[in-house]
Design a protein around this motif. Structure first.
Motif, PDB file in Angstrom:
ATOM      1  N   ILE A   1      -7.610   1.676  -6.304  1.00 41.80           N
ATOM      2  CA  ILE A   1      -7.275   3.098  -6.343  1.00 41.80           C
ATOM      3  C   ILE A   1      -8.383   3.870  -5.637  1.00 41.80           C
ATOM      4  CG2 ILE A   1      -6.704   5.059  -7.812  1.00 41.80           C
ATOM      5  CD1 ILE A   1      -4.804   2.642  -8.128  1.00 41.80           C
ATOM      6  N   LEU A   2      -7.999   4.754  -4.722  1.00 43.77           N
ATOM      7  CA  LEU A   2      -8.998   5.579  -4.034  1.00 43.77           C
ATOM      8  C   LEU A   2      -9.244   6.848  -4.844  1.00 43.77           C
ATOM      9  CD1 LEU A   2      -8.071   5.234  -0.259  1.00 43.77           C
ATOM     10  CD2 LEU A   2      -9.203   3.637  -1.801  1.00 43.77           C
ATOM     11  N   GLY A   3     -10.495   7.022  -5.281  1.00 42.40           N
ATOM     12  CA  GLY A   3     -10.871   8.168  -6.086  1.00 42.40           C
ATOM     13  C   GLY A   3     -11.960   8.998  -5.432  1.00 42.40           C
TER      14      GLY A   3
ATOM     15  N   SER B   1       3.722  -1.164   3.688  1.00 46.06           N
ATOM     16  CA  SER B   1       3.370   0.158   3.161  1.00 46.06           C
ATOM     17  C   SER B   1       4.542   1.112   3.169  1.00 46.06           C
ATOM     18  CB  SER B   1       2.227   0.761   3.983  1.00 46.06           C
ATOM     19  OG  SER B   1       1.871   2.051   3.491  1.00 46.06           O
ATOM     20  N   ILE B   2       4.475   2.056   2.225  1.00 48.24           N
ATOM     21  CA  ILE B   2       5.332   3.246   2.224  1.00 48.24           C
ATOM     22  C   ILE B   2       4.433   4.434   2.532  1.00 48.24           C
ATOM     23  CG2 ILE B   2       6.651   4.837   0.773  1.00 48.24           C
ATOM     24  CD1 ILE B   2       7.608   2.484  -0.838  1.00 48.24           C
ATOM     25  N   ALA B   3       4.896   5.351   3.363  1.00 52.67           N
ATOM     26  CA  ALA B   3       4.113   6.549   3.678  1.00 52.67           C
ATOM     27  C   ALA B   3       5.050   7.690   4.024  1.00 52.67           C
ATOM     28  CB  ALA B   3       3.164   6.275   4.843  1.00 52.67           C
ATOM     29  N   LEU B   4       4.554   8.895   3.817  1.00 50.60           N
ATOM     30  CA  LEU B   4       5.335  10.078   4.164  1.00 50.60           C
ATOM     31  C   LEU B   4       5.375  10.265   5.673  1.00 50.60           C
ATOM     32  CD1 LEU B   4       4.012  12.661   1.546  1.00 50.60           C
ATOM     33  CD2 LEU B   4       6.322  11.701   1.629  1.00 50.60           C
TER      34      LEU B   4
ATOM     35  N   ILE C   1      -2.603  -1.240  -3.206  1.00 52.03           N
ATOM     36  CA  ILE C   1      -3.597  -0.221  -2.862  1.00 52.03           C
ATOM     37  C   ILE C   1      -2.933   1.155  -2.916  1.00 52.03           C
ATOM     38  CG2 ILE C   1      -5.152   0.645  -1.061  1.00 52.03           C
ATOM     39  CD1 ILE C   1      -4.938  -2.382   0.022  1.00 52.03           C
ATOM     40  N   PHE C   2      -3.540   2.064  -3.689  1.00 53.00           N
ATOM     41  CA  PHE C   2      -3.057   3.444  -3.749  1.00 53.00           C
ATOM     42  C   PHE C   2      -3.981   4.307  -2.909  1.00 53.00           C
ATOM     43  CE2 PHE C   2      -2.810   7.677  -5.833  1.00 53.00           C
ATOM     44  CZ  PHE C   2      -1.453   7.922  -5.647  1.00 53.00           C
ATOM     45  N   ALA C   3      -3.524   4.631  -1.698  1.00 60.72           N
ATOM     46  CA  ALA C   3      -4.318   5.428  -0.758  1.00 60.72           C
ATOM     47  C   ALA C   3      -3.617   6.752  -0.492  1.00 60.72           C
ATOM     48  CB  ALA C   3      -4.521   4.658   0.547  1.00 60.72           C
TER      49      ALA C   3
ATOM     50  N   MET D   1       0.833  -1.203   0.000  1.00 54.01           N
ATOM     51  CA  MET D   1       0.000   0.000   0.000  1.00 54.01           C
ATOM     52  C   MET D   1       0.865   1.250   0.000  1.00 54.01           C
ATOM     53  SD  MET D   1      -2.669   1.339   2.953  1.00 54.01           S
ATOM     54  CE  MET D   1      -3.536  -0.223   3.028  1.00 54.01           C
ATOM     55  N   ILE D   2       0.463   2.227  -0.789  1.00 53.98           N
ATOM     56  CA  ILE D   2       1.027   3.572  -0.697  1.00 53.98           C
ATOM     57  C   ILE D   2       0.072   4.391   0.158  1.00 53.98           C
ATOM     58  CG2 ILE D   2       1.669   5.666  -1.933  1.00 53.98           C
ATOM     59  CD1 ILE D   2       3.507   3.493  -2.749  1.00 53.98           C
ATOM     60  N   GLY D   3       0.562   4.912   1.296  1.00 54.69           N
ATOM     61  CA  GLY D   3      -0.278   5.750   2.152  1.00 54.69           C
ATOM     62  C   GLY D   3      -0.849   5.036   3.368  1.00 54.69           C
ATOM     63  N   GLY D   4      -0.108   4.126   3.929  1.00 52.38           N
ATOM     64  CA  GLY D   4      -0.634   3.316   5.029  1.00 52.38           C
ATOM     65  C   GLY D   4      -0.787   4.018   6.360  1.00 52.38           C
TER      66      GLY D   4
END
Length: 337
Positions: free
Chosen positions: A115-117, A29-32, A71-73, A5-8
């Motif tokens: 993808i979260l839209g 996940s990767i997150a900022l 998952i792109f969050a 996931m991007i944005g976990g």
């Protein structure tokens, strides 16, 4: 299933991870950074702090290795303002990453992606006569994001785009999207003035269920309008008043032209600052004053989303906004805040 996931660490990503892990999936996940103060992440989620936009294809492919789902969050929403044309910013954060990440995911053997839209893409689809993509860069970007995402779908690669409405619920240490609403209500001492219309809504828990359901159930390429409860603005405001401690405060419906006048003023202020918003707030009057409702059979029921306490979720959001405004807690905002 092993999932990447991007944005976990975000409101939606962390809730999705919690739901997925409870179903027996493994989530990395990767997150900022930073992690919001007080936020509790699922202990079994493996998290790496970093900016995926700065990573090479090889570094991202390494995260995909051995995974079945993606998952792109991440991304930005319509609240973002910036130099014109603002569409370039939405393309940078919402469209280009999806194109790149789905290409890499497919190459790495990923089978299921989500993808979260935005639910604005759904209304653009069912109301073509309103030409929403012509007037609103943000809505255009969400439509283009969907087109890019679905272009990757085939028999061996499932792509689900969740068209999310307004979401209630909280993550400690992160500002809810409802800060402006709470400040506006507080500034109107005796009456709450608001336009007609209403919206579909879900709780953050239901979004987590929708994401998990899409990973497990979706086959092929599909957009799912997500909405469980539909509520007129007046109903929502009466609930907000309850949690703001003014349950007897009256809601007065203003005419559409008055809302449009406020939008014109905002756009004039943006122009003076040499910035642009994702929504043309004069043209947006038509949407704001409509009933942006979604039948739960279109997405929620298909993906196995269950009923939740929307009243309590609204209350949690309002109460956190109050604590932030009153400087009782500190909280992170979105990109650019």
């Amino acid at each position: 299933m092993k999932l990447f996931m991007i944005g976990g660490t975000g409101l939606l990503g962390s809730e999705a991870a919690k739901e997925l892990i409870s179903r027996g999936h493994e989530v990395t996940s990767i997150a900022l950074p930073p992690l919001p103060s007080g936020a509790v992440l699922p202990p079994k989620m493996k998290i790496e702090f970093g900016n995926y936009l700065e990573m090479t294809d090889e570094e991202i492919e390494a995260h995909f290795a051995g995974c079945e789902g993606f998952i792109f969050a991440a991304g930005v929403d319509e609240r973002v303002e910036g130099p014109a044309p603002i569409y370039a910013l939405f393309k940078k954060y919402n469209i280009d990453p999806v194109k790149r990440l789905l290409r890499l995911a497919k190459k790495a053997g990923i089978k299921h992606s989500v993808i979260l839209g935005s639910y604005f893409a759904y209304f653009n689809r069912i109301w073509p006569e309103k030409e929403l993509t012509k007037w609103h860069p943000y809505i255009r970007s969400r439509k283009d994001q969907e087109d890019v995402a679905l272009s990757f779908a085939d028999e061996g690669f499932d792509v689900a785009v969740l068209e999310l409405p307004y979401i209630f619920g909280t993550q400690p240490g992160r500002k809810p999207v409802w800060m402006f609403l709470v400040e506006s209500i507080r500034n109107m001492k005796w009456l709450t003035l608001y336009p007609r219309g209403g919206t579909a809504m879900v709780t953050v828990r239901q979004v987590g269920q929708a994401i998990a359901g899409a990973i497990e159930r979706n086959r092929g390429g599909h957009c799912y309008p997500i909405g469980y409860d539909n509520m007129k603005w007046k109903e929502l405001l009466n609930i907000a008043h309850k949690y703001l401690g003014c349950p007897n405060k009256k809601v007065v419906t203003i005419p559409d032209w008055l809302y449009a006048l406020g939008g014109k003023k905002l756009m004039k202020e943006q122009k003076a600052k040499n910035i642009e918003g994702g929504l043309n707030m004069v043209k947006f009057t038509e949407l704001q004053c409509s009933e942006l409702f979604i039948d739960k059979s279109l997405g929620c029921e298909i993906l196995g989303v269950q009923q939740d306490n929307i009243d309590r979720a609204i209350g949690d959001s309002i109460e956190l906004c109050i604590d932030i405004i009153d400087h009782k807690v500190q909280a992170l905002g979105m990109k650019g805040e």
